[in-house]
Enzyme design. Structure first.
Site, mmCIF file in Angstrom:
data_model
loop_
_atom_site.group_PDB
_atom_site.id
_atom_site.type_symbol
_atom_site.label_atom_id
_atom_site.label_comp_id
_atom_site.label_asym_id
_atom_site.label_seq_id
_atom_site.Cartn_x
_atom_site.Cartn_y
_atom_site.Cartn_z
ATOM 1 N N ASP A 64 0.955 -1.143 -0.014
ATOM 2 C CA ASP A 64 0.179 0.154 -0.035
ATOM 3 C C ASP A 64 1.101 1.319 -0.008
ATOM 4 O O ASP A 64 1.987 1.017 0.431
ATOM 5 C CB ASP A 64 -0.755 -0.133 1.396
ATOM 6 C CG ASP A 64 -2.092 0.931 1.141
ATOM 7 O OD1 ASP A 64 -2.847 1.113 1.930
ATOM 8 O OD2 ASP A 64 -2.304 1.547 -0.310
ATOM 9 N N ASP A 88 -7.856 -8.067 0.495
ATOM 10 C CA ASP A 88 -6.804 -8.154 1.682
ATOM 11 C C ASP A 88 -7.441 -7.746 3.131
ATOM 12 O O ASP A 88 -8.230 -6.763 2.985
ATOM 13 C CB ASP A 88 -5.602 -7.360 1.433
ATOM 14 C CG ASP A 88 -5.734 -5.856 2.035
ATOM 15 O OD1 ASP A 88 -6.251 -5.253 1.092
ATOM 16 O OD2 ASP A 88 -5.363 -5.443 3.196
HETATM 17 N N1 LIG Z 1 -10.853 -0.849 3.765
HETATM 18 C C1 LIG Z 1 -10.216 0.650 4.055
HETATM 19 C C2 LIG Z 1 -9.020 0.754 3.554
HETATM 20 C C3 LIG Z 1 -7.886 0.059 3.852
HETATM 21 C C4 LIG Z 1 -6.676 0.546 3.280
HETATM 22 C C5 LIG Z 1 -5.496 -0.486 3.452
HETATM 23 S S1 LIG Z 1 -5.347 -1.916 2.165
HETATM 24 C C6 LIG Z 1 -3.661 -2.361 2.813
HETATM 25 C C7 LIG Z 1 -3.312 -2.578 4.046
HETATM 26 C C8 LIG Z 1 -1.911 -3.023 4.333
HETATM 27 C C9 LIG Z 1 -1.045 -3.296 3.068
HETATM 28 C C10 LIG Z 1 -1.624 -3.183 1.925
HETATM 29 C C11 LIG Z 1 -2.775 -2.792 1.395
HETATM 30 C C12 LIG Z 1 -6.643 1.524 2.132
HETATM 31 N N2 LIG Z 1 -5.796 1.950 1.492
HETATM 32 C C13 LIG Z 1 -5.647 2.964 0.581
HETATM 33 N N3 LIG Z 1 -4.443 3.236 -0.015
HETATM 34 N N4 LIG Z 1 -6.590 3.595 0.303
HETATM 35 C C14 LIG Z 1 -7.756 3.160 0.857
HETATM 36 O O1 LIG Z 1 -9.102 3.795 0.683
HETATM 37 C C15 LIG Z 1 -8.097 2.113 1.988
HETATM 38 C C16 LIG Z 1 -9.161 1.879 2.251
#
Ligand SMILES: NCc1cc(CSc2ccccc2)c2nc(N)[nH]c(=O)c2c1
Length: 372
Positions: free
Chosen positions: A91, A266
């Site tokens: 992310d 995920d």
């Molecule tokens: N479901 C809520 C959520 C979670 C993540 C994190 S997903 C994640 C977590 C850890 C490692 C990789 C991906 C998000 N990341 C981004 N960039 N944008 C969002 O709107 C968003 C919304």
């Protein structure tokens, strides 16, 4: 680069296929275990592989703070550092900044924040996030920096955030450049407003990405509102590119997300709930702390190929959880990761066989009243 993505069968919006990456093929729909601080918590990577996971997630926010992205790069990159030679998706870090860091400020140029670990100050711009993910960590699938608004959101606030995310998406793509082994995904925002989800998608398609994520959901809107939003927001994204629903979710969310055209998921749920004694099963979640398991000699799932599911009694798992033994956290996390993978394996097979609607109806009837 745009990884080859072949859809091999579909039933309505639900589709199954293969996303081919230089580090291995990813069958879709796929669930991706989260490896936040370069570990899928409480599991070795052999256990993760044995559970049939094909791709794991890394976290820019956590790794840039500790051990720092530069140190991971000096040690050969994230794959070598943690010993995972399959694909990794990272992310961009913005979401975690807003949810974890102490003081953060979102400006046009970048997000500035203080580390939740030691209070040190950091800047995360679209360009810096691409440098961390693509160059220093060496991630295979890279996410643009975006701004996710909490729910419920004022329409004006949600529009500002999607427009900022689109400007950051363009800067992310410019910084990413042309790479022949890594992919860059854009992130759709717009909260639960259909016209804003449309605007966000139009802006992303004008820029052009290798895949598209649906952000800003599972932020408190609830299952029904998430599904209603997915009804229109998933089909807006290109049919022939992967669609990734970020940070989702429970088994019922995965099932209903697939039914609406989502390919990638995920969530920290399998490992986080496992560490707290919760296990996920075909009949819904169970809390292994419950006294009813104290002398239950049956395994969680005798049909599973995961040792945690097949080779230990619920009575033993109950004892480990009550005793707060580390092995309890390991075995329940291992079972949950294996269950989430088994769910996606069954979903993929059902779409291929044309029986997805029947599987969906069967699982919904089993899970309806069980907060699955
Ligand atoms: N479901 C809520 C959520 C979670 C993540 C994190 S997903 C994640 C977590 C850890 C490692 C990789 C991906 C998000 N990341 C981004 N960039 N944008 C969002 O709107 C968003 C919304």
């Amino acid at each position: 680069m745009t990884y080859p993505f072949q859809i091999t069968a579909h039933q309505g919006q639900a589709r199954t296929g293969v996303l081919k990456t230089p580090r291995g093929d990813i069958p879709t729909p796929i669930f991706m275990p989260v490896g936040t601080a370069a570990t899928v918590k409480a599991l070795t990577l052999d256990m993760v592989k044995q559970a049939h996971a094909k791709i794991i997630l890394g976290n820019t926010y956590h790794l840039m703070l500790r051990p720092t992205a530069e140190r991971v790069a000096r040690l050969g990159g994230l794959h070598k550092f943690m010993g995972w030679n399959g694909p990794i998706l990272t992310d961009s870090g913005g979401f975690q900044v807003m949810s974890l860091s102490k003081i953060s400020k979102v400006k046009e140029d970048a997000v500035t924040f203080q580390s939740h670990i030691d209070g040190s100050r950091h800047i995360l711009s679209p360009e810096r996030s691409i440098e961390i993910q693509a160059d220093l960590l060496g991630s295979d699938i890279v996410m643009q920096l975006d701004e996710c608004v909490s729910w419920p959101a004022e329409e004006k606030r949600a529009r500002e955030a999607l427009q900022l995310s689109a400007r950051w998406g363009l800067r992310s793509k410019q910084a990413f450049g042309t790479r022949d082994t890594q992919a860059l995904f854009g992130i759709q925002q717009g909260s639960t407003f259909e016209h804003l989800r449309r605007e966000s998608t139009e802006r992303l398609l004008d820029i052009g990405f290798d895949g598209y994520a649906i952000g800003g959901l599972a932020v408190g809107e609830g299952h029904e509102a998430m599904c209603e939003t997915l009804d229109y927001s998933a089909p807006l994204l290109p049919w022939d590119r992967p669609r990734y629903l970020m940070g989702v979710g429970k088994p019922i969310d995965l099932l209903e997300g697939v039914a609406r055209g989502v390919d990638m998921f995920d969530c920290v749920l399998p490992t986080r709930s496992g560490r707290h004694g919760q296990v996920w099963t075909w009949d819904g979640p169970l809390n292994m702390k419950n006294a009813r398991f104290a002398e239950d000699n049956t395994p969680l799932d005798a049909e599973s190929d995961c040792p945690a599911s097949r080779d230990y009694s619920k009575a033993y798992l109950h004892h480990l959880v009550k005793s707060e033994e580390i092995l309890g956290q390991m075995l329940l996390s291992w079972h949950n990761i294996a269950f989430f993978q088994a769910l996606m394996i069954r979903i993929r097979a059902a779409i291929t066989a044309g029986t997805f609607d029947a599987l969906r109806a069967d699982l919904l009837s089993r899970w309806k009243t069980k907060d699955a």
